[in-house]
Motif scaffolding. Sequence first.
Motif, PDB file in Angstrom:
ATOM      1  N   ASN A  73       9.337  96.480 112.996  1.00 54.76           N
ATOM      2  CA  ASN A  73      10.600  95.976 113.524  1.00 54.76           C
ATOM      3  C   ASN A  73      10.377  94.679 114.295  1.00 54.76           C
ATOM      4  O   ASN A  73      10.443  94.653 115.529  1.00 54.76           O
ATOM      5  N   PRO A  74      10.083  93.591 113.551  1.00 56.85           N
ATOM      6  CA  PRO A  74       9.819  92.301 114.201  1.00 56.85           C
ATOM      7  C   PRO A  74      11.079  91.755 114.851  1.00 56.85           C
ATOM      8  O   PRO A  74      12.191  92.137 114.477  1.00 56.85           O
ATOM      9  N   LEU A  75      10.880  90.823 115.787  1.00 60.93           N
ATOM     10  CA  LEU A  75      12.022  90.192 116.451  1.00 60.93           C
ATOM     11  C   LEU A  75      12.328  88.822 115.854  1.00 60.93           C
ATOM     12  O   LEU A  75      13.162  88.079 116.377  1.00 60.93           O
ATOM     13  N   HIS A  76      11.638  88.503 114.771  1.00 58.35           N
ATOM     14  CA  HIS A  76      11.821  87.183 114.156  1.00 58.35           C
ATOM     15  C   HIS A  76      11.352  87.284 112.710  1.00 58.35           C
ATOM     16  O   HIS A  76      10.197  87.609 112.456  1.00 58.35           O
ATOM     17  N   GLN A  77      12.280  87.066 111.801  1.00 54.17           N
ATOM     18  CA  GLN A  77      11.941  87.047 110.376  1.00 54.17           C
ATOM     19  C   GLN A  77      12.107  85.609 109.921  1.00 54.17           C
ATOM     20  O   GLN A  77      13.216  85.083 109.902  1.00 54.17           O
TER      21      GLN A  77
END
Lengths: 666, 666
Positions: free
Chosen positions: B378-382
């Motif tokens: 669950n990254p905070l930046h794609q």
Amino acid sequence: MTAQRTSTGTDPTGGRPVVPSLGRRRPLGVNEIELTGGFWATLQATNAAATFEHCEHWMERLGWLANFDRVAAGTTGPDRPGWSFSDSEVYKLIEALCWEFARSGDPVVDDAVRRLTARIAPAQDPDGYLNTCYGHPQQQPRYSDPEMGHELYCTGHLLQAAVARLRTTGTDELVQVARRAADHVCETFGENGLRAVCGHPEIEVGLAELGRVLGEERYLEQAQLFLDRRGHGTLRDIPLGRAYFQDDVPIRKADTWRGHAVRALYLAAAAVDVAVERDDGALLDAVQRQWAHAVARQTYLTGGMGSRHQDEGFGSDWELPSDRAYCETCAGVASVMVSWRLYLATGEVRYADLIERTFLNVVATSPRSDGRAFFYANPLHQRVADDWPGEDGVSLRAESGARAAWFDVSCCPTNVARTLASWQAYAASAGERDLTFLQFTGMRVDAELGDGRSVSVDVDTDYPDDGLVRFRIVRAPSGPVALRLRVPEWAEDALLDEGGRLRRVQPGFAVVDRELEDGEELRLQLPTAPRFTWPDRHVDAVRGCVAVERGPLVYCAEAIDLPEGVDLEDVVLDTDTEPVARDGRVIVRAVVQPGPEDSRWPYHRRAPLLGPSRSNEQAHADGMGPDGTGPDETRTDGFDVTLTPYHQWAEREPTAMRVWLPVLTR
Amino acid sequence: MTAQRTSTGTDPTGGRPVVPSLGRRRPLGVNEIELTGGFWATLQATNAAATFEHCEHWMERLGWLANFDRVAAGTTGPDRPGWSFSDSEVYKLIEALCWEFARSGDPVVDDAVRRLTARIAPAQDPDGYLNTCYGHPQQQPRYSDPEMGHELYCTGHLLQAAVARLRTTGTDELVQVARRAADHVCETFGENGLRAVCGHPEIEVGLAELGRVLGEERYLEQAQLFLDRRGHGTLRDIPLGRAYFQDDVPIRKADTWRGHAVRALYLAAAAVDVAVERDDGALLDAVQRQWAHAVARQTYLTGGMGSRHQDEGFGSDWELPSDRAYCETCAGVASVMVSWRLYLATGEVRYADLIERTFLNVVATSPRSDGRAFFYANPLHQRVADDWPGEDGVSLRAESGARAAWFDVSCCPTNVARTLASWQAYAASAGERDLTFLQFTGMRVDAELGDGRSVSVDVDTDYPDDGLVRFRIVRAPSGPVALRLRVPEWAEDALLDEGGRLRRVQPGFAVVDRELEDGEELRLQLPTAPRFTWPDRHVDAVRGCVAVERGPLVYCAEAIDLPEGVDLEDVVLDTDTEPVARDGRVIVRAVVQPGPEDSRWPYHRRAPLLGPSRSNEQAHADGMGPDGTGPDETRTDGFDVTLTPYHQWAEREPTAMRVWLPVLTR
């Protein structure tokens, strides 16, 4: 590319790692350039005096050399020590020894080549196959794991060793072994053979160069075949994806480098070789496009490439974390390989600029000053001082805040060894009637120009510590000749002094095109005042930070240089005070902004004040936890911080380190 | 800890995942709380309607269920499908079904538990060992790979499934299987048995809870033994280091969580269980200290933990990259497990605060709204819109910008399933004479207090979309009772309305301690105006950025919501304009600062101007490459950007995404 046949391009000797038959610039070899003193001569001498023996010692100790003996004796078994690619380390060491023998003529070095060759040769199977990990009793079958088996990768390094031998000494047993191995590869993987490629590119660059030096067209054809086969899902998919080994998109169609950085760059180097030999402008354009993209969006300030530990890979555009920068030493070597080939093909200065940056801030960073320990990864930020693995320890991991004597995966030490041993080959080039100086260090150049005239120049400099580079004409040719001196991209306001006539020269090439006289001296004065360097706003990882450079060197702050009790993570740079050079180091002004207490939630409702004062509003508690008290106060008393050239970091002891420092905003 | 025996702590039923025999708060079970509508009821209903069947379908399709059949039939071989830990997915699904049966009483769900149990039970060896990957014909021997074998890990999940069955239905075949397995573990690894631990903690938490529910002291003893054995180099060293499986430092001595995040957190959860059962204040203090450290320096704004892909691990302090944030869904589940146990032990609100943050921004983010696809990381930046793997594809990798139907390593879907199925158990707790509301959603609570009185409350709210939470007293006890309402850490200026009497309440617990009347209503008004959230200056990865939160929700910008032609990486937020809520989304003001052209070196001699104007000086070329032209101009015309709750990102389609946006500086 406008093809231009270099007059001595196919000369088999001359001590050059790369000899394209077409291209704008002719490489000079280790036979034409001698390092006479200074930064690179010191590194090269240490390499010869310590690193070769160090590498051989470890490979003997770990049984990587004995693997060849066991294949020869028919005593292989399931207990083979080392990874599947350990053979390649032996080949890279031999390559290094070949270059070194050309430099020094030391018979001990030649003996080492013969001694190692004598252990390798008996392990070759009658059909030319040579690998100690596959195809023998109680081993996996040959070529049963193209994705991860590294068999052709190992062969590629064998071929590169043979190229070094051929270009420095001539044909011998090593060369014969390599020829048989190359023939076997062509027979096995040719047009009618296995439609496979090796998960780790390297065979391509080895075949291309061995083909050039021997005039064996089918080696080049095989290299091209491997290049063309790749990128079509030829290999099995893996959790890291086919981009890991560049099998997702054909190299001609790709806009970027993807996946494992060393693999991507070895492949790109081979693509330039094939493009040049085939006069294939579209392929050359593709690699230039990929290079330009990588330099703009995937390259660290040090020249380092490869942002991810997970796959040792290029990440996305702008993904350039300092702390988790992988910047593998081998990727630095590979980047030089690509840039050098592109320089020879195009003559463009930007490739030499990146080579300098990478040499001084990645390749030179890896070896400890005694040549007996190495960095594998080269991060730009070490958060915590690491444990020192000790002189006797094999590092199981690539990441470390201390150079390791040897690694479980030990590709980097031998890659450093072969690169340093041939370093001078990247320092200058010749054209039809010009001599171009690309890298600056103490050296004597005796070069033949394309028009058959020769010129001899002594270079004397303390570069990169000092910016003055003196070129003394030892033997001038008759008639006008062009001396072209690279003015690095960072060198604004450089000065060229031709016997008292000063002129300002700009980044690119400063050219002196006239009749020269024996004994005449040109002086290039490059500016070496330290300077702040700011990141493009898209580089998320270092937004709000600044780095310090001086000449071609990147600097860093090491925790051991901070005042007692100051945490490097709390140091904020005051850019109102200009950096000052002192004894090869740089002094900057900083303040301390301490971290919050444990249990304070680090995300606040109000912007942190970075200046010295603190409003009452700021004191509002918004922490997750009972002791949340809002951002801390800035300690306002500034202090000096001494920065060290990045290539020297952790030389004194393991320590926390930062290249990019947060900037004090007022 | 001041130990406090909870009066009904050892009640074997009641539908509670965790029932400490000591502690400040008594957990309520799925039998005491019913979700009646709103955010979590919807997720839970989808979980029951779609996810269970989805998980069983995939495990059948991939042969993970048939692995049990083959062991029972004696037809195992070297071709077993699935990783060594695939058995655990079956157990986690069974656990989820048990909780769901308690909620719905649906006989179809009970049938599913029995059907799955009937496939598992015959695979159990006569001595209680149960694992489909080891110890049978053509398999590795039992316990031959403690580091990576996951055998005890699987057993731990079997025990947790049995706990769920016992606490909701009572003893049956599943429970008997689990008892035999637990007995086997105690016999094999007891004081006089193998001095080993499992590389992946989980057996500890399973043994502790099964010991509690069955009153089997020796299960607790065995859990404690595993805890005490760990941290002394009991396991073999691996390239990732022993910190990977928390075998580097004993948990009592550690100051931080290290290595693989799920492992570290499962271990910490078990440590709280053992600390509470043994009234071991020092051990409880250790976990609290580690929790506080992680929250201050190793936790993302979403509550996500685990910064590194390489080892799925906690990184260093302040190592919190948005783009490479791992934030595994399972680590979110595990973090809730730890915080919940710490809350029950201490009653401290901060644990419930973190649980809310993690539930809403990690756990709820993972499942797609139809319950048939999941995020693993669950990254905070794609940075780049990812490929959509399709409904029929098994994702080989954890990282993806699109939810995957199933994973090669598929721990997350079943972890989401069991957590959502028991979600209401974390919503409230009881004390001697109080009822504490920890999470807000539509629900009916029928709780027995410690003093034997009971109270019934209906909660009605559109939270987290809306901040109004209404508590209607359905059945008040006689005499004064304390209703304690959590006021979240972000909720400054919340209001409590007691029948028209308004008072301001602060983060912590708002307490109403008096006689209540049937039908009476309390209204808690939590502020849900969107707000900017700023990172501590030590979080390098997001320096110079701001995030937007609203109530407990983190928001994000999705590229698909940007004007045509605008690159998300070029968007800079104007924080002079306050964010505005609209229909559950948030509008902010932004400008565009375009990226440089390809081949422009991204490190400049002069600080980038972030404002609209551009000085002439700035136009100096300092790029590495012929087209370097200095930083680009800012497009000054602002525009609105609509932000989406992070838990909904990529619901519409795969897209680039940012939680933290660079701030426009003037």
